[in-house]
Design a protein around this motif. Sequence first.
Motif, mmCIF file in Angstrom:
data_model
loop_
_atom_site.group_PDB
_atom_site.id
_atom_site.type_symbol
_atom_site.label_atom_id
_atom_site.label_comp_id
_atom_site.label_asym_id
_atom_site.label_seq_id
_atom_site.Cartn_x
_atom_site.Cartn_y
_atom_site.Cartn_z
ATOM 1 N N MET A 257 -10.880 32.959 12.589
ATOM 2 C CA MET A 257 -10.936 31.604 12.040
ATOM 3 C C MET A 257 -10.353 30.581 13.011
ATOM 4 S SD MET A 257 -10.294 32.127 7.938
ATOM 5 C CE MET A 257 -8.855 33.187 8.073
ATOM 6 N N LYS A 258 -9.344 30.987 13.752
ATOM 7 C CA LYS A 258 -8.783 30.091 14.765
ATOM 8 C C LYS A 258 -9.800 29.844 15.877
ATOM 9 C CE LYS A 258 -4.826 29.540 17.872
ATOM 10 N NZ LYS A 258 -3.562 30.130 18.378
ATOM 11 N N ARG A 259 -10.494 30.898 16.287
ATOM 12 C CA ARG A 259 -11.485 30.773 17.360
ATOM 13 C C ARG A 259 -12.651 29.881 16.930
ATOM 14 N NH1 ARG A 259 -12.021 33.065 21.987
ATOM 15 N NH2 ARG A 259 -10.332 34.539 21.583
ATOM 16 N N GLN A 260 -12.969 29.910 15.652
ATOM 17 C CA GLN A 260 -14.094 29.128 15.145
ATOM 18 C C GLN A 260 -13.865 27.629 15.278
ATOM 19 O OE1 GLN A 260 -15.022 29.577 10.931
ATOM 20 N NE2 GLN A 260 -17.180 29.808 11.400
ATOM 21 N N THR A 261 -12.605 27.214 15.432
ATOM 22 C CA THR A 261 -12.288 25.788 15.525
ATOM 23 C C THR A 261 -12.216 25.283 16.965
ATOM 24 O OG1 THR A 261 -9.877 26.154 15.568
ATOM 25 C CG2 THR A 261 -10.938 26.013 13.405
ATOM 26 N N PHE A 262 -12.438 26.158 17.951
ATOM 27 C CA PHE A 262 -12.223 25.790 19.352
ATOM 28 C C PHE A 262 -13.082 24.621 19.824
ATOM 29 C CE2 PHE A 262 -10.318 29.957 21.255
ATOM 30 C CZ PHE A 262 -9.226 29.790 20.433
ATOM 31 N N PHE A 263 -14.288 24.481 19.285
ATOM 32 C CA PHE A 263 -15.224 23.495 19.835
ATOM 33 C C PHE A 263 -15.504 22.346 18.871
ATOM 34 C CE2 PHE A 263 -16.051 27.523 21.998
ATOM 35 C CZ PHE A 263 -15.941 27.131 23.322
ATOM 36 N N LYS A 264 -14.531 22.028 18.027
ATOM 37 C CA LYS A 264 -14.705 20.937 17.074
ATOM 38 C C LYS A 264 -14.943 19.596 17.773
ATOM 39 C CE LYS A 264 -14.375 23.019 13.091
ATOM 40 N NZ LYS A 264 -15.527 23.030 12.150
ATOM 41 N N GLU A 265 -14.228 19.331 18.860
ATOM 42 C CA GLU A 265 -14.398 18.058 19.563
ATOM 43 C C GLU A 265 -15.788 17.948 20.157
ATOM 44 O OE1 GLU A 265 -11.358 17.276 22.393
ATOM 45 O OE2 GLU A 265 -9.707 17.517 20.957
ATOM 46 N N GLU A 266 -16.281 19.056 20.738
ATOM 47 C CA GLU A 266 -17.621 19.032 21.320
ATOM 48 C C GLU A 266 -18.692 18.853 20.237
ATOM 49 O OE1 GLU A 266 -14.981 21.069 24.240
ATOM 50 O OE2 GLU A 266 -15.248 21.122 22.066
ATOM 51 N N GLU A 267 -18.491 19.491 19.082
ATOM 52 C CA GLU A 267 -19.433 19.343 17.988
ATOM 53 C C GLU A 267 -19.463 17.899 17.506
ATOM 54 O OE1 GLU A 267 -18.112 22.113 15.090
ATOM 55 O OE2 GLU A 267 -18.690 23.877 16.253
ATOM 56 N N HIS A 268 -18.296 17.274 17.452
ATOM 57 C CA HIS A 268 -18.220 15.874 17.033
ATOM 58 C C HIS A 268 -18.962 14.984 18.025
ATOM 59 C CE1 HIS A 268 -16.650 12.204 15.275
ATOM 60 N NE2 HIS A 268 -16.187 11.835 16.457
ATOM 61 N N ALA A 269 -18.798 15.244 19.309
ATOM 62 C CA ALA A 269 -19.476 14.447 20.335
ATOM 63 C C ALA A 269 -20.990 14.582 20.216
ATOM 64 C CB ALA A 269 -19.018 14.878 21.732
ATOM 65 N N CYS A 270 -21.469 15.790 19.925
ATOM 66 C CA CYS A 270 -22.911 16.009 19.760
ATOM 67 C C CYS A 270 -23.446 15.232 18.565
ATOM 68 C CB CYS A 270 -23.192 17.499 19.591
ATOM 69 S SG CYS A 270 -23.072 18.444 21.111
ATOM 70 N N MET A 271 -22.706 15.233 17.471
ATOM 71 C CA MET A 271 -23.152 14.516 16.286
ATOM 72 C C MET A 271 -23.159 13.017 16.517
ATOM 73 S SD MET A 271 -24.180 16.703 14.192
ATOM 74 C CE MET A 271 -24.493 15.579 12.821
ATOM 75 N N MET A 272 -22.201 12.520 17.294
ATOM 76 C CA MET A 272 -22.187 11.092 17.632
ATOM 77 C C MET A 272 -23.425 10.733 18.458
ATOM 78 S SD MET A 272 -19.567 9.685 16.215
ATOM 79 C CE MET A 272 -19.310 8.165 17.150
ATOM 80 N N LYS A 273 -23.803 11.623 19.362
ATOM 81 C CA LYS A 273 -25.010 11.401 20.170
ATOM 82 C C LYS A 273 -26.247 11.380 19.283
ATOM 83 C CE LYS A 273 -27.659 13.286 24.078
ATOM 84 N NZ LYS A 273 -28.954 13.264 23.366
ATOM 85 N N LEU A 274 -26.309 12.296 18.336
ATOM 86 C CA LEU A 274 -27.445 12.349 17.428
ATOM 87 C C LEU A 274 -27.550 11.053 16.627
ATOM 88 C CD1 LEU A 274 -29.753 13.905 16.081
ATOM 89 C CD2 LEU A 274 -28.085 14.826 14.473
ATOM 90 N N GLN A 275 -26.431 10.578 16.123
ATOM 91 C CA GLN A 275 -26.438 9.347 15.346
ATOM 92 C C GLN A 275 -26.869 8.165 16.195
ATOM 93 O OE1 GLN A 275 -22.525 9.027 13.619
ATOM 94 N NE2 GLN A 275 -22.742 10.919 12.438
ATOM 95 N N ALA A 276 -26.441 8.143 17.466
ATOM 96 C CA ALA A 276 -26.846 7.069 18.368
ATOM 97 C C ALA A 276 -28.353 7.116 18.632
ATOM 98 C CB ALA A 276 -26.080 7.166 19.674
ATOM 99 N N ASP A 277 -28.868 8.329 18.830
ATOM 100 C CA ASP A 277 -30.307 8.492 19.069
ATOM 101 C C ASP A 277 -31.107 8.022 17.860
ATOM 102 O OD1 ASP A 277 -29.724 9.530 21.528
ATOM 103 O OD2 ASP A 277 -30.023 11.634 20.941
ATOM 104 N N GLN A 278 -30.617 8.345 16.648
ATOM 105 C CA GLN A 278 -31.317 7.957 15.435
ATOM 106 C C GLN A 278 -31.317 6.443 15.248
ATOM 107 O OE1 GLN A 278 -29.097 10.330 12.587
ATOM 108 N NE2 GLN A 278 -30.614 11.985 12.618
ATOM 109 N N MET A 279 -30.231 5.791 15.635
ATOM 110 C CA MET A 279 -30.164 4.338 15.536
ATOM 111 C C MET A 279 -31.145 3.667 16.494
ATOM 112 S SD MET A 279 -26.046 3.717 15.084
ATOM 113 C CE MET A 279 -26.251 1.929 15.049
#
Length: 281
Positions: A257-279
């Motif tokens: 469960m600790k390892r599963q949280t390692f890339f939260k920042e990168e996942e957030h950055a990807c979602m921000m990019k997706l939202q920007a693309d959609q806009m």
Amino acid sequence: MYKIVKKEVLNSVVVMMEIEAPYVAARCEAGQFVIVRVDEDGERIPLTIADFDRERNTVEIIFQVVGYSTTLMAKLNEGDYLQDFVGPLGQPAPLNKEWKRVIGIAGGVGAAPLYPQAKKLAEQGTKVDVIIGGRTAELVLLKEKFEKFCDNVYIMTDDGSLGEQGVVTKKLQELLDAGVQYDHAIAIGPLIMMKFVVALTKKPEYNLPTAVSLNPIMIDGTGMCGGCRVTVGGETKFACVDGPDFDGFEVDFDQCMKRQTFFKEEEHACMMKLQADQMQN
């Protein structure tokens, strides 16, 4: 390129796709997975094989729309193509023909990888019961498909909108306390769910051997990135090449469960990019 021959939206966040992939369909077994890329610039997505048809040369995948790449993939339709569909990867689930009765426990999209294992067990002559859990009725997956070959299908929802209200371990404990005899359990779902299932089945009064699937922590899928390292029985294993199925009694779930949280920042950055693309579109 791999053609999408069928697409079905199972609920507001989960999609099923049937992919034309002759090589994978000819060789895959229950428990294995594939690596998918939507396009040339896409990330690698490990997805457990939900079903396959060797005659039609097709493989089914079921995925939850949670991030950048799965959002893009969900926008594709029948007749569209995926860039890559690599597999079969991982080890087939160890399904013993000597087991007389097995209980499967699925949480959320964990019903997808549980399905081919339960189906194969039934084909081998094993009696299969299944507990499927979801937050609401909408999020309970594959109920009708399991009912075609399972002896009993129990549904548990957090809000009581389908089946009984409560978590999957509630029903599992009821069955065990009632004296139902199982040779093995297979738990697939969120890590926290699998941890609590094992905590129950590991109790001395039950001591029910339990397999779990560690596909939630896989990233690269080939053992090169090291992102899915997990301690099993005091030894370091890789979920993608040594698994994804392991003896649940031996798994260090807290580490997983600790390892599963390692890339939260990168996942957030990807979602921000997706939202920007959609806009922009």
